[in-house]
Design a protein around this motif. Structure first.
Motif, PDB file in Angstrom:
ATOM      1  N   LEU A  69      36.097  36.064  27.630  1.00  0.00           N
ATOM      2  CA  LEU A  69      35.601  36.370  28.964  1.00  0.00           C
ATOM      3  C   LEU A  69      35.602  37.883  29.173  1.00  0.00           C
ATOM      4  CD1 LEU A  69      34.768  35.401  31.847  1.00  0.00           C
ATOM      5  CD2 LEU A  69      37.201  35.571  32.433  1.00  0.00           C
ATOM      6  N   SER A  70      34.429  38.464  29.293  1.00  0.00           N
ATOM      7  CA  SER A  70      34.331  39.902  29.524  1.00  0.00           C
ATOM      8  C   SER A  70      34.685  40.226  30.969  1.00  0.00           C
ATOM      9  CB  SER A  70      32.906  40.388  29.208  1.00  0.00           C
ATOM     10  OG  SER A  70      31.951  39.574  29.862  1.00  0.00           O
ATOM     11  N   SER A  71      35.172  41.426  31.183  1.00  0.00           N
ATOM     12  CA  SER A  71      35.466  41.913  32.530  1.00  0.00           C
ATOM     13  C   SER A  71      34.184  41.974  33.342  1.00  0.00           C
ATOM     14  CB  SER A  71      36.102  43.304  32.432  1.00  0.00           C
ATOM     15  OG  SER A  71      35.929  44.031  33.628  1.00  0.00           O
ATOM     16  N   SER A  72      34.198  41.379  34.526  1.00  0.00           N
ATOM     17  CA  SER A  72      33.002  41.436  35.368  1.00  0.00           C
ATOM     18  C   SER A  72      32.674  42.876  35.771  1.00  0.00           C
ATOM     19  CB  SER A  72      33.160  40.550  36.606  1.00  0.00           C
ATOM     20  OG  SER A  72      34.365  40.810  37.279  1.00  0.00           O
ATOM     21  N   ASP A  86      28.860  37.539  41.089  1.00  0.00           N
ATOM     22  CA  ASP A  86      28.650  36.302  41.852  1.00  0.00           C
ATOM     23  C   ASP A  86      29.812  35.327  41.694  1.00  0.00           C
ATOM     24  OD1 ASP A  86      26.313  37.104  42.957  1.00  0.00           O
ATOM     25  OD2 ASP A  86      25.038  35.583  42.015  1.00  0.00           O
ATOM     26  N   PHE A  87      30.289  35.148  40.470  1.00  0.00           N
ATOM     27  CA  PHE A  87      31.396  34.226  40.224  1.00  0.00           C
ATOM     28  C   PHE A  87      32.625  34.663  41.004  1.00  0.00           C
ATOM     29  CE2 PHE A  87      34.966  32.708  37.443  1.00  0.00           C
ATOM     30  CZ  PHE A  87      34.738  31.348  37.576  1.00  0.00           C
ATOM     31  N   ASP A  88      32.909  35.967  40.983  1.00  0.00           N
ATOM     32  CA  ASP A  88      34.044  36.513  41.738  1.00  0.00           C
ATOM     33  C   ASP A  88      33.907  36.220  43.232  1.00  0.00           C
ATOM     34  OD1 ASP A  88      35.175  39.191  39.734  1.00  0.00           O
ATOM     35  OD2 ASP A  88      33.449  37.966  39.234  1.00  0.00           O
ATOM     36  N   LYS A  89      32.718  36.495  43.769  1.00  0.00           N
ATOM     37  CA  LYS A  89      32.501  36.309  45.208  1.00  0.00           C
ATOM     38  C   LYS A  89      32.631  34.843  45.619  1.00  0.00           C
ATOM     39  CE  LYS A  89      29.364  40.277  45.528  1.00  0.00           C
ATOM     40  NZ  LYS A  89      27.944  40.688  45.661  1.00  0.00           N
ATOM     41  N   GLN A  93      35.476  32.749  48.100  1.00  0.00           N
ATOM     42  CA  GLN A  93      35.133  31.865  49.211  1.00  0.00           C
ATOM     43  C   GLN A  93      35.914  30.554  49.190  1.00  0.00           C
ATOM     44  OE1 GLN A  93      30.888  31.458  48.873  1.00  0.00           O
ATOM     45  NE2 GLN A  93      30.492  33.611  49.362  1.00  0.00           N
ATOM     46  N   ILE A  94      36.454  30.178  48.026  1.00  0.00           N
ATOM     47  CA  ILE A  94      37.248  28.935  47.958  1.00  0.00           C
ATOM     48  C   ILE A  94      38.734  29.240  47.729  1.00  0.00           C
ATOM     49  CG2 ILE A  94      35.331  27.453  47.285  1.00  0.00           C
ATOM     50  CD1 ILE A  94      36.282  27.614  44.382  1.00  0.00           C
ATOM     51  N   GLY A  95      39.155  30.434  48.132  1.00  0.00           N
ATOM     52  CA  GLY A  95      40.584  30.728  48.192  1.00  0.00           C
ATOM     53  C   GLY A  95      41.184  31.456  47.008  1.00  0.00           C
ATOM     54  N   PHE A  96      40.367  31.964  46.089  1.00  0.00           N
ATOM     55  CA  PHE A  96      40.890  32.694  44.928  1.00  0.00           C
ATOM     56  C   PHE A  96      41.028  34.178  45.232  1.00  0.00           C
ATOM     57  CE2 PHE A  96      39.596  28.908  42.715  1.00  0.00           C
ATOM     58  CZ  PHE A  96      40.317  28.881  41.519  1.00  0.00           C
ATOM     59  N   GLN A  97      42.027  34.785  44.607  1.00  0.00           N
ATOM     60  CA  GLN A  97      42.076  36.241  44.509  1.00  0.00           C
ATOM     61  C   GLN A  97      41.379  36.606  43.197  1.00  0.00           C
ATOM     62  OE1 GLN A  97      46.476  35.627  45.198  1.00  0.00           O
ATOM     63  NE2 GLN A  97      46.308  37.821  45.569  1.00  0.00           N
ATOM     64  N   THR A  98      40.553  37.633  43.231  1.00  0.00           N
ATOM     65  CA  THR A  98      39.785  37.988  42.042  1.00  0.00           C
ATOM     66  C   THR A  98      40.080  39.423  41.624  1.00  0.00           C
ATOM     67  OG1 THR A  98      37.867  38.666  43.353  1.00  0.00           O
ATOM     68  CG2 THR A  98      37.952  36.365  42.653  1.00  0.00           C
ATOM     69  N   PHE A  99      40.290  39.604  40.332  1.00  0.00           N
ATOM     70  CA  PHE A  99      40.569  40.922  39.767  1.00  0.00           C
ATOM     71  C   PHE A  99      39.576  41.157  38.622  1.00  0.00           C
ATOM     72  CE2 PHE A  99      44.479  39.126  41.480  1.00  0.00           C
ATOM     73  CZ  PHE A  99      44.862  40.123  42.373  1.00  0.00           C
ATOM     74  N   PRO A 100      38.532  41.958  38.866  1.00  0.00           N
ATOM     75  CA  PRO A 100      37.444  42.098  37.890  1.00  0.00           C
ATOM     76  C   PRO A 100      37.813  42.863  36.631  1.00  0.00           C
ATOM     77  CG  PRO A 100      37.092  43.557  39.757  1.00  0.00           C
ATOM     78  CD  PRO A 100      38.258  42.688  40.113  1.00  0.00           C
ATOM     79  N   LYS A 315      36.770  46.021  25.003  1.00  0.00           N
ATOM     80  CA  LYS A 315      37.184  44.704  24.508  1.00  0.00           C
ATOM     81  C   LYS A 315      38.608  44.335  24.911  1.00  0.00           C
ATOM     82  CE  LYS A 315      38.113  46.898  20.042  1.00  0.00           C
ATOM     83  NZ  LYS A 315      37.648  46.977  18.635  1.00  0.00           N
ATOM     84  N   THR A 316      39.360  45.281  25.447  1.00  0.00           N
ATOM     85  CA  THR A 316      40.728  44.982  25.889  1.00  0.00           C
ATOM     86  C   THR A 316      40.777  44.537  27.354  1.00  0.00           C
ATOM     87  OG1 THR A 316      41.257  47.220  26.651  1.00  0.00           O
ATOM     88  CG2 THR A 316      41.590  46.746  24.308  1.00  0.00           C
ATOM     89  N   LYS A 317      39.608  44.484  27.996  1.00  0.00           N
ATOM     90  CA  LYS A 317      39.586  44.114  29.418  1.00  0.00           C
ATOM     91  C   LYS A 317      38.868  42.778  29.629  1.00  0.00           C
ATOM     92  CE  LYS A 317      39.829  48.812  31.250  1.00  0.00           C
ATOM     93  NZ  LYS A 317      41.256  48.673  31.592  1.00  0.00           N
ATOM     94  N   THR A 318      39.482  41.924  30.436  1.00  0.00           N
ATOM     95  CA  THR A 318      38.882  40.670  30.873  1.00  0.00           C
ATOM     96  C   THR A 318      38.987  40.644  32.399  1.00  0.00           C
ATOM     97  OG1 THR A 318      38.964  38.252  30.608  1.00  0.00           O
ATOM     98  CG2 THR A 318      41.069  39.423  30.496  1.00  0.00           C
ATOM     99  N   SER A 319      38.878  39.472  33.006  1.00  0.00           N
ATOM    100  CA  SER A 319      39.062  39.334  34.456  1.00  0.00           C
ATOM    101  C   SER A 319      40.144  38.298  34.714  1.00  0.00           C
ATOM    102  CB  SER A 319      37.760  38.891  35.133  1.00  0.00           C
ATOM    103  OG  SER A 319      36.755  39.866  34.997  1.00  0.00           O
ATOM    104  N   LEU A 320      40.737  38.334  35.897  1.00  0.00           N
ATOM    105  CA  LEU A 320      41.749  37.360  36.286  1.00  0.00           C
ATOM    106  C   LEU A 320      41.386  36.790  37.651  1.00  0.00           C
ATOM    107  CD1 LEU A 320      44.563  35.983  35.835  1.00  0.00           C
ATOM    108  CD2 LEU A 320      45.547  37.914  37.104  1.00  0.00           C
ATOM    109  N   TYR A 321      41.465  35.452  37.764  1.00  0.00           N
ATOM    110  CA  TYR A 321      41.198  34.752  39.019  1.00  0.00           C
ATOM    111  C   TYR A 321      42.367  33.807  39.272  1.00  0.00           C
ATOM    112  CZ  TYR A 321      36.605  36.353  37.497  1.00  0.00           C
ATOM    113  OH  TYR A 321      35.563  37.129  37.051  1.00  0.00           O
TER     114      TYR A 321
END
Length: 347
Positions: A69-72, A86-89, A93-100, A315-321
């Motif tokens: 999963l690449s960093s958004s 879009d996935f982050d947003k 809306q359904i209660g997640f914290q998003t860290f791109p 390549k060392t960065k992804t995203s966290l939800y």
């Protein structure tokens, strides 16, 4: 590390793309750049292991790994297209914290997954050398690889959860020791299952019985078939209290195809195909996560590493939800390989 292990450090300017191909070392004499050492040390300092503010509860925890999963944020920096948020947003809306942007100490599935499930193995010299492929051509490399895979099958996180009375269900790419076999026709599971067969089963495997059994099992599943199966398992799961569920999806990793719904575009480069497949697949995952049955679940979604095949993307960065972890305000005090601590502190 280099001094202890007799590894020569090269400047970035000295290393060409063909360098490793021209040097087939038989022992630990591969190269490590100062840049890679500095990057690793910087990310390692970020690993704090401190999840004391997490409230232990009996609500279910769902852990979803999206392979490569690449960093958004990294992808947006390349495309300049807001669609890549879009996935982050929609998760917001359904209660997640998003860290791109979320740091990983690993760029290898075979190290990242054992490290997560064993409370961060990336403080060891051996892990650093394996990450840097210092063992390429080294006779013990396969042995080291096997040891990491064994540490994944029999890992400390699952052992700790068991002692707390937490039920574990896994749809990962490697079967946990003592648990129901899932995805039996995935190549990694087949290999590890064969290595751990008892003597009688090994003998039977090379007889007519073994031939018939292989025919019944059928060929290795294609990656999109595995993804369909794991998505189906996630969709059909009704999370129960005091349960930990693990799902590993081989996407948005190559191959960038999913039955007749999405095809790799041969006219595009690998990075652009990765981006298109990522957009497509995250929408499929979002459709499943929108189900109201996940409302009371705590959910962690991330990659095992970032996108690795174009230097324009880190390549060392992804995203966290994450959902259900409101005490976590940022990701500046821990890294991907610390998530085992977070899961363990959840119960």
């Amino acid at each position: 590390v280099a001094e202890v292990m007799n590894v020569k450090i090269f400047s970035t300017e000295e290393v060409t793309d063909s360098f490793a191909l021209k040097n087939n070392f038989d022992d630990i004499k591969n190269y490590v750049t100062q840049e890679s050492i500095n990057s690793y040390k910087e990310r390692l300092r970020q690993s704090s292991l401190n999840f004391n503010n997490i409230v232990a509860k009996d609500s279910p925890v769902i852990f979803i790994i999206l392979d490569e999963l690449s960093s958004s944020q990294e992808i947006y920096n390349y495309t300049k297209d807001s669609i890549d948020f879009d996935f982050d947003k929609k998760l917001n809306q359904i209660g997640f914290q998003t860290f791109p942007e979320f740091n990983s100490l690993s760029i290898k599935t075979t190290l990242s997954m054992p490290s997560i499930f064993n409370f961060n193995l990336h403080n060891s010299i051996e892990t650093f050398l394996y990450e840097e492929d210092v063992f390429s051509g080294y006779s013990n490399r396969n042995l080291i690889y096997s040891l990491y895979q064994e540490s994944y099958r029999k890992n400390a996180l699952i052992d700790s959860l068991e002692k707390k009375g937490v039920n574990v269900t896994s749809y990962g790419h490697l079967n946990f020791d003592g648990y129901e076999k899932t995805l039996n026709n995935h190549l990694l599971n087949k290999v590890t299952d064969q290595k751990n067969m008892n003597l009688i089963d090994k003998v039977l495997a090379i007889t007519l019985y073994g031939f018939i059994d292989k025919k019944i099992q059928g060929p290795d599943k294609r990656y999109w078939e595995i993804n369909e199966e794991v998505l189906s398992k996630l969709s059909s799961t009704s999370p129960d209290k005091n349960n930990f569920y693990f799902f590993h999806l081989y996407a948005p990793h190559w191959p960038y195809s999913y039955f007749d719904e999405h095809y790799e575009d041969k006219s595009l480069g690998d990075l652009d195909n990765h981006i298109l497949f990522k957009r497509f697949f995250l929408n499929k995952l979002l459709y499943v996560l929108n189900d109201s049955k996940f409302k009371s679940s705590r959910i962690i979604i991330t990659g095992d590493h970032g996108y690795r095949f174009d230097p324009i993307i880190d390549k060392t960065k992804t995203s966290l939800y994450i959902k259900g972890y409101d005490n976590i305000k940022d990701v500046n005090s821990f890294v991907l390989q610390d998530l085992g601590y977070l899961i363990n502190a959840s119960f």
